[in-house]
Scaffold this motif. Structure first.
Motif, PDB file in Angstrom:
ATOM      1  N   HIS A   8      44.875  46.648  26.593  1.00  0.00           N
ATOM      2  CA  HIS A   8      43.496  47.132  26.691  1.00  0.00           C
ATOM      3  C   HIS A   8      42.741  46.996  25.378  1.00  0.00           C
ATOM      4  CE1 HIS A   8      40.114  49.918  27.331  1.00  0.00           C
ATOM      5  NE2 HIS A   8      40.255  49.584  28.601  1.00  0.00           N
ATOM      6  N   HIS A   9      43.264  47.600  24.305  1.00  0.00           N
ATOM      7  CA  HIS A   9      42.568  47.485  23.032  1.00  0.00           C
ATOM      8  C   HIS A   9      43.473  47.797  21.855  1.00  0.00           C
ATOM      9  CE1 HIS A   9      41.817  51.919  23.740  1.00  0.00           C
ATOM     10  NE2 HIS A   9      41.977  51.966  22.408  1.00  0.00           N
ATOM     11  N   THR A  31      33.510  36.299  20.423  1.00  0.00           N
ATOM     12  CA  THR A  31      33.498  37.754  20.542  1.00  0.00           C
ATOM     13  C   THR A  31      32.073  38.285  20.629  1.00  0.00           C
ATOM     14  OG1 THR A  31      33.551  38.063  18.145  1.00  0.00           O
ATOM     15  CG2 THR A  31      35.670  37.964  19.283  1.00  0.00           C
ATOM     16  N   TRP A  36      32.936  50.866  24.264  1.00  0.00           N
ATOM     17  CA  TRP A  36      33.812  51.278  25.362  1.00  0.00           C
ATOM     18  C   TRP A  36      34.329  52.676  25.058  1.00  0.00           C
ATOM     19  CZ3 TRP A  36      38.486  53.266  26.544  1.00  0.00           C
ATOM     20  CH2 TRP A  36      38.840  53.262  27.903  1.00  0.00           C
ATOM     21  N   LYS A  43      34.401  42.882  21.642  1.00  0.00           N
ATOM     22  CA  LYS A  43      34.961  42.425  22.913  1.00  0.00           C
ATOM     23  C   LYS A  43      35.341  40.961  22.830  1.00  0.00           C
ATOM     24  CE  LYS A  43      34.216  42.250  27.909  1.00  0.00           C
ATOM     25  NZ  LYS A  43      33.281  42.540  29.037  1.00  0.00           N
ATOM     26  N   PRO A  45      36.684  37.496  24.912  1.00  0.00           N
ATOM     27  CA  PRO A  45      36.398  36.984  26.263  1.00  0.00           C
ATOM     28  C   PRO A  45      37.513  37.197  27.275  1.00  0.00           C
ATOM     29  CG  PRO A  45      36.778  35.186  24.732  1.00  0.00           C
ATOM     30  CD  PRO A  45      36.648  36.428  23.913  1.00  0.00           C
ATOM     31  N   ASN A  46      38.720  37.538  26.843  1.00  0.00           N
ATOM     32  CA  ASN A  46      39.794  37.836  27.797  1.00  0.00           C
ATOM     33  C   ASN A  46      39.823  39.321  28.173  1.00  0.00           C
ATOM     34  OD1 ASN A  46      40.558  38.268  25.103  1.00  0.00           O
ATOM     35  ND2 ASN A  46      42.726  37.990  25.517  1.00  0.00           N
ATOM     36  N   ASN A  47      38.670  40.000  28.013  1.00  0.00           N
ATOM     37  CA  ASN A  47      38.503  41.399  28.409  1.00  0.00           C
ATOM     38  C   ASN A  47      39.414  42.334  27.620  1.00  0.00           C
ATOM     39  OD1 ASN A  47      36.977  43.221  29.949  1.00  0.00           O
ATOM     40  ND2 ASN A  47      38.634  43.472  31.436  1.00  0.00           N
ATOM     41  N   PHE A  49      39.584  44.600  23.952  1.00  0.00           N
ATOM     42  CA  PHE A  49      38.679  45.207  22.983  1.00  0.00           C
ATOM     43  C   PHE A  49      39.392  45.495  21.670  1.00  0.00           C
ATOM     44  CE2 PHE A  49      37.168  46.534  27.167  1.00  0.00           C
ATOM     45  CZ  PHE A  49      35.809  46.276  27.098  1.00  0.00           C
ATOM     46  N   ARG A 162      40.290  33.404  21.551  1.00  0.00           N
ATOM     47  CA  ARG A 162      40.422  34.749  22.107  1.00  0.00           C
ATOM     48  C   ARG A 162      41.372  35.572  21.252  1.00  0.00           C
ATOM     49  NH1 ARG A 162      45.301  35.489  24.717  1.00  0.00           N
ATOM     50  NH2 ARG A 162      46.456  33.605  25.305  1.00  0.00           N
ATOM     51  N   SER A 257      46.593  49.393  29.422  1.00  0.00           N
ATOM     52  CA  SER A 257      45.943  49.890  30.634  1.00  0.00           C
ATOM     53  C   SER A 257      46.959  50.021  31.764  1.00  0.00           C
ATOM     54  CB  SER A 257      44.805  48.961  31.050  1.00  0.00           C
ATOM     55  OG  SER A 257      45.284  47.649  31.293  1.00  0.00           O
TER      56      SER A 257
END
Length: 304
Positions: A8-9, A31, A36, A43, A45-47, A49, A162, A257
């Motif tokens: 997730h991040h 980016t 969030w 961010k 591009p592969n979602n 953070f 990414r 996540s």
């Protein structure tokens, strides 16, 4: 078995999050600035953070925690290097080629590695010199110093830019792999499974180059796992002091996540995992914080 979490991040502490985000969006064009969970965010591009918490004093990077650095895939590492050279805000970091000195700015400008280890021992360097081995050129890995003294890697050549990895140290690299497999259902990163030569070693005897430190790096054994398309891989603790907790440091924690937080809590409590924080609200969702095998803080964020 519960599904493997996603990445997730990465959560950083920073004296100036907005300035830090501006730095990263300039160096990595894919980016974007955002937010969030109530935190300023970078961010990918592969979602994925990078989140930031503002702190009043420079966040520490010592004593060394398990979280070493983070990095991006780029489409042309050598082109990126040339782009960064004239930028006054970018401090490019040398990779030492021996403990006698000498350095390059990208790994492909020194002797190519052998046997799947990203570096050569003193014996292997001597052999490369004797054979007249030349650098491979082309893509490789390289480093810069980011805001708040972050260590940032860029490597390629890859199809797209990414965020792609967090690199760690572990007190017991092979034991850590088993920990992530058992407790977080993480698949092994291809090429990072232990080998028969590793045995049960916690750190191999030989230092290797190129390395960010002149005295070289211990690169065996190594291991790693994947959460989605982001890798977490590691080498052994390089020093003699135990690795410190990552909480409160520049690289505060890594977040994964999960779809059913309660099920994960039940699993991890049943396996005796240390909880640093019980369930807490995080914007419009919930999270918990656990501790990894070398005191790295891991946040599990519920994402429906």
């Amino acid at each position: 078995m519960l599904p493997t979490p996603g990445f997730h991040h990465l959560h950083l502490n920073s004296v100036d999050p907005e300035r830090a985000i501006d730095f990263y969006t300039r160096q990595f064009q894919s980016t974007a600035k955002g937010s969030w969970g109530g935190f300023p965010a970078l961010k990918s591009p592969n979602n994925v953070f990078v989140l930031f918490t503002k702190v009043d004093t420079p966040p520490p990077t010592e004593p060394q925690s398990a979280i070493w650095h983070f990095g991006w895939h780029v489409t042309d590492a050598r082109h990126s290097l040339e782009t960064y050279k004239p930028r006054p805000e970018v401090e490019l970091l040398p990779l030492y080629t021996t403990d006698e000195g000498g350095s390059v700015l990208i790994s492909s400008d020194t002797w190519p590695s052998v046997g799947g280890v990203l570096g050569l021992t003193k014996v292997q360097i001597a052999e490369a010199k004797a054979k007249g081995t030349r650098p491979a050129g082309g893509g490789g890995f390289a480093y810069m110093k980011g805001p708040d003294d972050a260590l940032v890697e860029y490597a390629g050549n890859h199809p797209a830019e990414r965020f792609n990895h967090v690199h760690l140290y572990q007190e017991d690299p092979i034991g850590a792999l088993h920990w992530y497999q058992k407790h977080l259902n993480a698949p092994v990163r291809p090429g990072y499974a232990p080998t028969a030569a590793d045995g049960n070693a916690t750190r191999g005897p030989d230092r290797t180059w190129p390395a960010l430190n002149r005295e070289g790096m211990f690169r065996t054994p190594r291991a790693g796992v994947e959460f989605g398309d982001v890798s977490m891989m590691w080498y052994a603790n390089q020093g003699d002091r135990p690795l410190a907790s990552s909480r409160g440091q520049l690289q505060d924690h890594i977040a994964l996540s999960v779809g059913d937080l309660d099920a994960w809590i039940e699993k991890l409590r049943g396996e005796g995992i240390k909880f640093l924080e019980d369930p807490y609200p995080l914007d419009d969702t919930r999270a918990v914080m656990i501790e990894g095998p070398s005191r790295e803080a891991l946040e599990l964020v519920e994402v429906k």
